[in-house]
Scaffold this motif. Sequence first.
Motif, short mmCIF file in Angstrom:
data_model
loop_
_atom_site.label_atom_id
_atom_site.label_comp_id
_atom_site.label_asym_id
_atom_site.label_seq_id
_atom_site.Cartn_x
_atom_site.Cartn_y
_atom_site.Cartn_z
N ASP A 129 48.34 -30.31 -23.47
CA ASP A 129 48.16 -31.36 -24.04
C ASP A 129 47.25 -32.18 -23.64
O ASP A 129 46.28 -32.24 -24.10
CB ASP A 129 49.40 -32.77 -23.84
CG ASP A 129 50.58 -32.01 -24.73
OD1 ASP A 129 50.60 -32.02 -25.96
OD2 ASP A 129 51.83 -32.42 -23.65
N ILE A 150 44.30 -32.36 -26.30
CA ILE A 150 43.39 -33.54 -27.02
C ILE A 150 41.83 -33.46 -27.55
O ILE A 150 41.49 -33.98 -28.22
CB ILE A 150 43.88 -35.27 -26.11
CG1 ILE A 150 45.28 -35.29 -26.37
CG2 ILE A 150 42.73 -35.84 -26.32
CD1 ILE A 150 45.81 -35.53 -24.57
N LEU A 187 41.10 -32.32 -31.04
CA LEU A 187 40.75 -33.16 -31.63
C LEU A 187 40.49 -34.60 -31.69
O LEU A 187 38.91 -34.50 -32.87
CB LEU A 187 42.79 -33.97 -31.61
CG LEU A 187 44.05 -32.96 -31.76
CD1 LEU A 187 45.28 -33.74 -31.67
CD2 LEU A 187 43.96 -31.86 -32.64
N ALA A 188 39.73 -34.86 -30.71
CA ALA A 188 38.54 -36.45 -30.73
C ALA A 188 37.00 -34.95 -31.12
O ALA A 188 36.54 -36.45 -31.76
CB ALA A 188 38.50 -36.52 -29.46
N ASP A 245 38.07 -35.03 -39.29
CA ASP A 245 39.72 -35.59 -39.32
C ASP A 245 40.60 -35.49 -40.33
O ASP A 245 42.16 -35.28 -40.57
CB ASP A 245 39.98 -37.31 -38.08
CG ASP A 245 38.75 -38.02 -39.44
OD1 ASP A 245 38.05 -37.94 -39.56
OD2 ASP A 245 39.77 -38.88 -39.46
N ILE A 250 43.53 -32.64 -39.47
CA ILE A 250 44.10 -33.55 -38.83
C ILE A 250 45.06 -34.51 -39.39
O ILE A 250 46.81 -33.86 -39.30
CB ILE A 250 43.39 -34.52 -37.69
CG1 ILE A 250 42.77 -34.19 -36.28
CG2 ILE A 250 44.84 -35.42 -36.72
CD1 ILE A 250 41.83 -34.89 -35.56
N ILE A 302 50.51 -33.00 -36.18
CA ILE A 302 48.95 -33.20 -35.42
C ILE A 302 49.11 -34.77 -35.47
O ILE A 302 48.72 -35.35 -34.84
CB ILE A 302 47.72 -32.25 -35.93
CG1 ILE A 302 48.53 -30.93 -35.39
CG2 ILE A 302 46.47 -32.75 -35.31
CD1 ILE A 302 47.72 -29.72 -35.39
N SER A 303 48.83 -35.39 -36.94
CA SER A 303 48.24 -36.36 -37.27
C SER A 303 49.36 -37.41 -35.87
O SER A 303 49.01 -38.15 -36.26
CB SER A 303 49.06 -37.00 -39.04
OG SER A 303 48.06 -38.57 -39.28
N TYR A 347 51.27 -37.08 -33.20
CA TYR A 347 51.25 -36.61 -32.10
C TYR A 347 49.61 -37.30 -31.65
O TYR A 347 49.37 -38.32 -30.59
CB TYR A 347 50.50 -35.08 -31.73
CG TYR A 347 50.20 -34.45 -30.65
CD1 TYR A 347 50.76 -34.29 -29.26
CD2 TYR A 347 49.01 -34.06 -30.69
CE1 TYR A 347 50.11 -33.64 -28.40
CE2 TYR A 347 48.51 -32.98 -29.82
CZ TYR A 347 49.17 -33.35 -28.26
OH TYR A 347 48.40 -32.68 -27.21
N TRP A 348 48.30 -37.56 -32.91
CA TRP A 348 47.79 -37.12 -32.21
C TRP A 348 47.16 -39.11 -32.03
O TRP A 348 46.20 -39.70 -31.22
CB TRP A 348 46.15 -37.24 -33.30
CG TRP A 348 44.67 -38.14 -33.45
CD1 TRP A 348 43.75 -38.51 -34.53
CD2 TRP A 348 43.83 -37.97 -32.07
NE1 TRP A 348 43.09 -38.78 -33.81
CE2 TRP A 348 42.79 -38.60 -32.20
CE3 TRP A 348 43.98 -37.52 -31.48
CZ2 TRP A 348 41.33 -38.92 -31.54
CZ3 TRP A 348 42.98 -37.00 -29.73
CH2 TRP A 348 41.76 -37.94 -30.48
N GLN A 360 47.19 -41.32 -29.20
CA GLN A 360 45.56 -41.78 -28.05
C GLN A 360 45.63 -43.74 -27.32
O GLN A 360 45.48 -43.97 -27.04
CB GLN A 360 45.08 -42.94 -29.35
CG GLN A 360 44.19 -41.41 -30.25
CD GLN A 360 43.76 -41.47 -31.75
OE1 GLN A 360 42.59 -42.52 -31.73
NE2 GLN A 360 44.50 -41.58 -32.33
N TYR A 413 43.31 -41.14 -22.31
CA TYR A 413 42.04 -40.92 -23.29
C TYR A 413 41.89 -42.04 -23.50
O TYR A 413 40.09 -41.96 -23.41
CB TYR A 413 43.78 -40.80 -24.61
CG TYR A 413 42.49 -40.61 -25.74
CD1 TYR A 413 42.20 -39.89 -25.64
CD2 TYR A 413 42.22 -41.83 -25.87
CE1 TYR A 413 40.63 -39.90 -27.46
CE2 TYR A 413 41.53 -41.85 -27.37
CZ TYR A 413 41.43 -40.96 -27.99
OH TYR A 413 39.82 -41.24 -29.25
#
Length: 267
Positions: A195, A199, A202-203, A211, A215, A221-222, A224-225, A229, A234
Motif C-alpha cells: 500500500d 498510494i 493514486l496521489a 482522478d 480512480i 480503488i475509489s 480504498y483511496w 487518505q 499520508y
Amino acid sequence: MQLYHHPFDLDSQKVRLALEEKGIDYTSYHVNPITGKNLDSSFFKMNPSGRLPVFQNGAHIIYNTIDIIKYIERIVEVSSGSQTISSSGRDVIEWMHKIQEWDPKYFSLSHTPEKHRNYVSKFKRQVVIARMADSPELAGAYHEKLREAYQTEEKLKDADVLRRSKEHLIRLLDEAEKQLSKTQHLAGEQFSMADVMFIPILARLVLLGLDSEYITARPNISEYWFMVQKRPSYKKVIGKHFDGWRKHKTLLKTWCFVHIRSLLKRY
C-alpha cells in the motif's frame, strides 16, 4: 539516518510513507529535481544517477526504492527484538515489484502543459552544463544526464511510448481494482508496504487532475483511496504538500525559482 528526497518525487513519497508507518526518525534533506538540485556536485558525487530518493545510514547508502523499504523493515526488526514483527511476505513483495515496474515519468510529463514542460527541460539542461563546467571530474556522469534529458524529450514525441505507459498503468489499476474487491488492502486485510508503494500513484493521478478517469471510475480503488487518505502517514507525507491550497503553493514556489533563475541566467 538521512534521507535525500523531495515531496514531488513519487519514489521519495513511497520511502517516506514507509518511514512514517514504521515510526523511524531520520534527518530530512530536500533535493528538488525540478530546480536541478539533484545535479549539484555534492549530491552527484554520492549518486551519479541524480535520482531520488537516497537513503544513508552511516556509510551504508541505498538508491533503489524497494531495497530502501526492505532495509527499513529490517531496522524495525532489529531494533524491536520482537519475534512477532516480520518483513513483508511474498504477496506484499510481489505487489511492490509489480507497482515499481510502472515508470511514471512519461505519463506524468505527457499530462503536463507542453510550454511548462519545455521551459523546465531547457532550464535543467542549462543546469547540467553549468555543473559540468564547475566539476570537470564529473563530466562523464553529467554528459549522461544531458543525453538522458534529450532522450526524454524525443520519447515524449513518440505516441507508442506514451500509449505503452498508459496501458501499463491501466493494467496495474485494473489488477488492483480486482484485488480490492476481495481484500481491504492491496496484499490482504492489513495495511502493508504494498500500500505504501501504491498510494503515491493514486496521489499523482489526483495531482494531474485524472482522478475521475482512473480512480473514481473504479469503485473499489475509489473506496480504498478515501480510506488511506485518513492515515497520519499520508497526511504528513503527501496531504501536507498537495491537498487544497497547499498544492498551488508547492508548485508556485518551484515555478518561481525556475523562472527567476532562468531570467538571471544563474544555473
